[in-house]
Design a protein around this motif. Structure first.
Motif, short mmCIF file in Angstrom:
data_model
loop_
_atom_site.label_atom_id
_atom_site.label_comp_id
_atom_site.label_asym_id
_atom_site.label_seq_id
_atom_site.Cartn_x
_atom_site.Cartn_y
_atom_site.Cartn_z
N UNK A 225 0.86 -1.18 0.00
CA UNK A 225 0.00 0.00 0.00
C UNK A 225 0.90 1.24 0.00
N UNK A 226 0.93 1.99 -1.10
CA UNK A 226 1.84 3.15 -1.18
C UNK A 226 1.65 4.16 -0.04
N UNK A 227 0.41 4.40 0.37
CA UNK A 227 0.19 5.38 1.45
C UNK A 227 0.81 4.92 2.76
N UNK A 228 0.63 3.65 3.08
CA UNK A 228 1.19 3.12 4.33
C UNK A 228 2.72 3.11 4.27
N UNK A 229 3.26 2.69 3.14
CA UNK A 229 4.72 2.64 2.99
C UNK A 229 5.30 4.06 3.08
N UNK A 230 4.64 5.03 2.45
CA UNK A 230 5.16 6.40 2.47
C UNK A 230 5.11 7.02 3.86
N UNK A 231 4.19 6.61 4.69
CA UNK A 231 4.19 7.08 6.08
C UNK A 231 5.47 6.61 6.78
N UNK A 232 5.87 5.37 6.49
CA UNK A 232 7.12 4.84 7.06
C UNK A 232 8.34 5.52 6.46
N UNK A 233 8.29 5.81 5.17
CA UNK A 233 9.39 6.53 4.51
C UNK A 233 9.54 7.90 5.15
N UNK A 234 8.43 8.59 5.38
CA UNK A 234 8.48 9.92 6.00
C UNK A 234 9.13 9.84 7.38
N UNK A 235 8.74 8.85 8.18
CA UNK A 235 9.32 8.69 9.52
C UNK A 235 10.83 8.45 9.42
N UNK A 236 11.23 7.58 8.50
CA UNK A 236 12.66 7.26 8.33
C UNK A 236 13.45 8.49 7.90
N UNK A 237 12.87 9.28 7.00
CA UNK A 237 13.55 10.49 6.53
C UNK A 237 13.66 11.53 7.63
N UNK A 238 12.63 11.65 8.45
CA UNK A 238 12.66 12.62 9.56
C UNK A 238 13.74 12.26 10.58
N UNK A 239 14.05 10.95 10.72
CA UNK A 239 15.09 10.54 11.66
C UNK A 239 16.46 11.01 11.20
N UNK A 240 16.71 10.95 9.89
CA UNK A 240 18.04 11.34 9.38
C UNK A 240 18.11 12.82 9.05
N UNK A 241 16.98 13.45 8.76
CA UNK A 241 16.95 14.87 8.41
C UNK A 241 15.63 15.48 8.95
N UNK A 242 15.65 15.93 10.21
CA UNK A 242 14.41 16.41 10.85
C UNK A 242 13.73 17.57 10.13
N UNK A 243 14.47 18.37 9.37
CA UNK A 243 13.89 19.54 8.71
C UNK A 243 13.28 19.22 7.35
N UNK A 244 13.37 17.98 6.89
CA UNK A 244 12.85 17.64 5.57
C UNK A 244 11.33 17.46 5.62
N UNK A 245 10.73 17.47 4.44
CA UNK A 245 9.30 17.21 4.34
C UNK A 245 9.02 16.47 3.04
N UNK A 246 8.07 15.54 3.11
CA UNK A 246 7.58 14.82 1.94
C UNK A 246 6.10 15.10 1.87
N UNK A 247 5.66 15.62 0.75
CA UNK A 247 4.24 15.97 0.59
C UNK A 247 3.52 14.80 -0.05
N UNK A 248 2.68 14.14 0.76
CA UNK A 248 1.98 12.94 0.30
C UNK A 248 0.65 13.30 -0.34
#
Length: 72
Positions: free
Chosen positions: A49-72
């Motif tokens: 499910x792309x939406x569910x996977x992208x929620x996890x991608x967003x969390x992973x990205x925030x861990x390495x770069x807290x100031x980043x954003x992904x617009x879903x």
């Protein structure tokens, strides 16, 4: 399935960190980040499910770069 997402990131190194984090996320087959266009291309594994996977991608990205954003 492939999808493209708009991102907000401050530097090319941060974009590389986001790309690595996305690639390591379960359900992601491949991911690339283009800092110049501020876009992330993600190819999902079959039956994910792309939406569910992208929620996890967003969390992973925030861990390495807290100031980043992904617009879903």
């Amino acid at each position: 399935m492939k999808k493209t997402y708009k991102i907000d990131v401050d530097c090319a190194n941060c974009a590389n960190l986001m790309e690595d984090a996305a690639r390591k996320t379960s359900g992601v087959q491949s991911a690339t980040v283009n800092f110049m266009t501020l876009k992330m291309n993600v190819e999902f594994e079959e039956d994910q499910d792309p939406k569910a996977v992208m929620q996890e991608v967003r969390k992973a990205c925030k861990k390495v770069e807290p100031d980043c954003e992904i617009f879903l």
